[in-house]
Design a protein around this motif. Sequence first.
Motif, PDB file in Angstrom:
ATOM      1  N   GLY A   1       0.804  -1.070   0.167  1.00 12.47           N
ATOM      2  CA  GLY A   1       0.009  -0.002  -0.064  1.00 12.47           C
ATOM      3  C   GLY A   1       0.805   1.399  -0.054  1.00 12.47           C
ATOM      4  N   PHE A   2       0.237   2.321  -0.195  1.00 15.27           N
ATOM      5  CA  PHE A   2       0.800   3.643  -0.335  1.00 15.27           C
ATOM      6  C   PHE A   2      -0.238   4.704   0.256  1.00 15.27           C
ATOM      7  N   PHE A   3       0.468   5.736   1.015  1.00 20.18           N
ATOM      8  CA  PHE A   3      -0.378   6.740   1.388  1.00 20.18           C
ATOM      9  C   PHE A   3      -0.941   7.534   0.352  1.00 20.18           C
ATOM     10  N   MET A   4      -2.038   8.195   0.293  1.00 18.07           N
ATOM     11  CA  MET A   4      -2.465   8.958  -0.511  1.00 18.07           C
ATOM     12  C   MET A   4      -2.370  10.461  -0.129  1.00 18.07           C
ATOM     13  N   LEU A   5      -1.547  11.307  -1.028  1.00 19.48           N
ATOM     14  CA  LEU A   5      -1.393  12.639  -0.726  1.00 19.48           C
ATOM     15  C   LEU A   5      -2.205  13.723  -1.729  1.00 19.48           C
ATOM     16  N   ASN A   6      -2.771  14.743  -1.392  1.00 17.14           N
ATOM     17  CA  ASN A   6      -3.275  15.615  -1.996  1.00 17.14           C
ATOM     18  C   ASN A   6      -2.320  16.625  -2.338  1.00 17.14           C
ATOM     19  N   ASP A   7      -1.841  16.980  -3.656  1.00 17.36           N
ATOM     20  CA  ASP A   7      -0.916  18.130  -3.933  1.00 17.36           C
ATOM     21  C   ASP A   7      -1.519  18.987  -4.915  1.00 17.36           C
ATOM     22  N   GLY A   8      -2.271  19.987  -4.238  1.00 19.20           N
ATOM     23  CA  GLY A   8      -3.102  20.779  -5.124  1.00 19.20           C
ATOM     24  C   GLY A   8      -3.846  20.259  -6.050  1.00 19.20           C
ATOM     25  N   GLY A   9      -4.542  19.197  -5.835  1.00 20.27           N
ATOM     26  CA  GLY A   9      -5.561  18.453  -6.641  1.00 20.27           C
ATOM     27  C   GLY A   9      -4.895  17.419  -7.442  1.00 20.27           C
ATOM     28  N   GLU A  10      -3.622  17.209  -7.399  1.00 19.87           N
ATOM     29  CA  GLU A  10      -2.973  16.003  -8.213  1.00 19.87           C
ATOM     30  C   GLU A  10      -2.582  14.941  -6.997  1.00 19.87           C
ATOM     31  N   THR A  11      -3.186  13.680  -7.161  1.00 15.79           N
ATOM     32  CA  THR A  11      -2.977  12.745  -6.070  1.00 15.79           C
ATOM     33  C   THR A  11      -1.697  12.072  -6.398  1.00 15.79           C
ATOM     34  N   ARG A  12      -0.924  12.008  -5.133  1.00 13.52           N
ATOM     35  CA  ARG A  12       0.242  11.458  -5.260  1.00 13.52           C
ATOM     36  C   ARG A  12       0.304  10.387  -4.291  1.00 13.52           C
ATOM     37  N   TYR A  13       1.141   9.464  -4.522  1.00 15.29           N
ATOM     38  CA  TYR A  13       1.348   8.182  -3.497  1.00 15.29           C
ATOM     39  C   TYR A  13       2.768   8.004  -3.178  1.00 15.29           C
TER      40      TYR A  13
ATOM     41  N   ASP B   1      10.382  13.895  -4.295  1.00 13.00           N
ATOM     42  CA  ASP B   1       9.639  14.147  -2.947  1.00 13.00           C
ATOM     43  C   ASP B   1       9.069  12.753  -2.625  1.00 13.00           C
ATOM     44  N   THR B   2       9.777  11.671  -2.720  1.00 12.23           N
ATOM     45  CA  THR B   2       9.749  10.293  -2.246  1.00 12.23           C
ATOM     46  C   THR B   2       8.251   9.842  -2.706  1.00 12.23           C
ATOM     47  N   SER B   3       7.666  10.158  -3.975  1.00 11.33           N
ATOM     48  CA  SER B   3       6.562   9.893  -4.331  1.00 11.33           C
ATOM     49  C   SER B   3       6.057   9.729  -5.590  1.00 11.33           C
ATOM     50  N   TRP B   4       5.012   9.009  -5.889  1.00 11.01           N
ATOM     51  CA  TRP B   4       4.884   8.637  -7.294  1.00 11.01           C
ATOM     52  C   TRP B   4       3.268   9.021  -7.972  1.00 11.01           C
ATOM     53  N   VAL B   5       3.285   8.818  -9.157  1.00  9.89           N
ATOM     54  CA  VAL B   5       1.798   9.219  -9.597  1.00  9.89           C
ATOM     55  C   VAL B   5       1.490   7.988 -10.365  1.00  9.89           C
ATOM     56  N   GLU B   6       0.154   7.863 -10.578  1.00  7.24           N
ATOM     57  CA  GLU B   6      -0.450   6.713 -11.432  1.00  7.24           C
ATOM     58  C   GLU B   6      -0.076   6.958 -12.800  1.00  7.24           C
ATOM     59  N   THR B   7       0.081   5.842 -13.432  1.00  9.04           N
ATOM     60  CA  THR B   7       0.243   5.923 -15.044  1.00  9.04           C
ATOM     61  C   THR B   7      -0.660   4.722 -15.631  1.00  9.04           C
ATOM     62  N   PHE B   8      -0.705   4.750 -16.859  1.00  8.75           N
ATOM     63  CA  PHE B   8      -1.341   3.702 -17.578  1.00  8.75           C
ATOM     64  C   PHE B   8      -0.905   2.444 -17.407  1.00  8.75           C
ATOM     65  N   GLU B   9       0.312   2.186 -17.255  1.00  8.43           N
ATOM     66  CA  GLU B   9       0.922   0.892 -16.967  1.00  8.43           C
ATOM     67  C   GLU B   9       0.773   0.600 -15.561  1.00  8.43           C
ATOM     68  N   SER B  10       0.478   1.317 -14.416  1.00 12.66           N
ATOM     69  CA  SER B  10       0.335   0.904 -13.235  1.00 12.66           C
ATOM     70  C   SER B  10      -1.517   0.376 -13.047  1.00 12.66           C
ATOM     71  N   GLY B  11      -1.959   0.877 -13.768  1.00 11.69           N
ATOM     72  CA  GLY B  11      -3.694   0.710 -13.661  1.00 11.69           C
ATOM     73  C   GLY B  11      -4.106   1.552 -12.496  1.00 11.69           C
ATOM     74  N   GLN B  12      -5.363   1.481 -12.562  1.00  8.15           N
ATOM     75  CA  GLN B  12      -5.845   2.407 -11.166  1.00  8.15           C
ATOM     76  C   GLN B  12      -5.936   1.953 -10.039  1.00  8.15           C
ATOM     77  N   PRO B  13      -5.991   2.711  -8.801  1.00 13.00           N
ATOM     78  CA  PRO B  13      -5.739   2.233  -7.666  1.00 13.00           C
ATOM     79  C   PRO B  13      -6.751   1.739  -6.911  1.00 13.00           C
TER      80      PRO B  13
END
Length: 625
Positions: A88-100, A553-565
């Motif tokens: 699992g990953f923590f979900m972070l709100n970065d000004g509207g963008e979701t980071r993990y 910043d030790t975070s990741w974002v969703e991509t097409f390859e990762s699939g939806q969370p």
Amino acid sequence: MAFNTGLSGLRAAAVDLDVTGNNIANASTVGFKGSRVQFGDLYASGFLSGGSNPVGDGVSVQNVKQSFSQGNISFTDSGLDMAISGDGFFMLNDGGETRYSRAGQFAIDKDGFVVNNQSMRVQGYTADDDGNLSGIRGDLEIGTDNLAPRRTTNLRSDLNLDSRESVLESRVRDVGPLAFNDISGEQFQVTYTDGTPAYSVDLSGLTTASQIADKLSNAPGLSASATTTANVPLIDADIAAAGTSFEFNLSINGAPLQIDTSSVNTLEDLRAAVNRSSDTAISAAIVDDGGDNNVLRVSHNQGENLDITYTGGSVSEKGDINATGERTIAGVDVTGTSGNNFVTEYGLSPIRITNEFNPQDQRTYNHATSTSIFDSLGNSHELTQFFVKSPPPGNGVGVSEWSVYLQIDGEMAAGTDTTPYTARFDQDGTLQSINGDANGEILIADWVPKDKNGQPNGADGPPAPGATVVTPIPDPPTTSAFVLSLGETTQYGATFGVDDQRQNGYTTGRLSGLDVSTQGVLFARYTNGQSKALGQVALASFNNTNGLSPVGDTSWVETFESGQPVVGKPDTGTLGGIKASSVEESNVDLSAELVNLIIAQRNYQANAKTIETSDAVTQTIINLR
């Protein structure tokens, strides 16, 4: 070709050095995941001639793959630091963008939101004002307002009442005084409700009040005493007029009592002479006759017949009987000279409670326990429960009863000042009912919260007269009514004890600290001892974790390859649990990275040598001319 091959090797080795250096640089970065370079060889091939040239064309960097293996978890001194143990990953709100992110170094910003070091807001499931978690995700917020007070609407007391305790309170009837002539010769029967056989009383043939008292006292549950009093209408003038010829004779049941009257000149002298007699049961006193004179009153405290002769007259008295009864009297053949028979007088006599309950006297109750309750303003009040063992109903087989009295701040409550509640237990010591209620509940609906001066303190009071109060008390409560539940109370042959006592009210409190549970629930602790859930951290997992794109910043974002969370609560499904006051360290193995650094360096040197050798060969060819 050798130049291109060596050059590709240099490039690949440089990338390997970059990745290894980056791993080493982040060996102490919380939540960092190390990477490894994956290489692939190169071969020249045409569209129709694949693999016709067996000589390779060098190496290429196919992928820089991150390792999402679990890092070590270390403890910190910050209550909001969190580490994920598992997937699992923590979900972070970065000004509207979701980071993990796996970095759980969190704090509270000026607006009360839980944020990381880059002011990204942590996402989670919000809670309402009562601490109930919802399924709605949003920014986790820590409210710093005081916790509003909550009035008590339910108090549960789990007690054991000692069955070995003795009955302290009894109800009796006081009968009398009854004149000897009124009840002499009566016959009646004393009946009992506890299984004791009926007892017949026959007052025929008795000649003194003392004998009647003894006969009554022989019946179980009855006690009687007799007193004979005779008023002698003598005054000082009568004694003075008689002079030396004054006579005073007193007989008890026909037996003369020796009284020296030789020196009697006044009524006071006669009183003293009677009191000097040898019979201590006889006493004399001077009393007002209700008119203008004082007369002599002679009494026999055992109820024997008195016959008195004196100069100018005589007096004869058979005495009066006073009785106390704890049992039911039923007349069988009641006779009497005046109609004021014993059975009738018994039925008309008032009930008197012996050793009546008094909250100020510990001798009048068997057990007591106190607890705090709260009004609508959060003021604390003391509720005391008193338990008095009562005589068993019926014949006392298989059932026993206790009287329950309630007091709030020193004032009796729930009407127990006049009528206590009755708790009935069966032969196993299990509570059957309280005033017929099988749930063992007592509704207190007459409580007026007061201040230390005994005046109403402004909090909600009892329901209006005639208003219906339902239980359990519905939310939000609007009155001071609350329920005392004694449903789990027992009566065993063991020492009185409070097994559990809890109520749902509390006073106001200030935020004193935060706790995080394994499920990621944020609990606020308050100075009044209460805690409340403020929210729950949300975790996300991906079908292809390696498809995530690192964005710093030790975070990741969703991509097409990762699939939806896949988002859920910690410690559910495949998601890991939360370790509070902890962080997940980098999963970089520093020893292995240093070895990889040496290997990458040698690879770089070897590929440089390839270029150097190719250059030497080319130079030889040029020198042939």
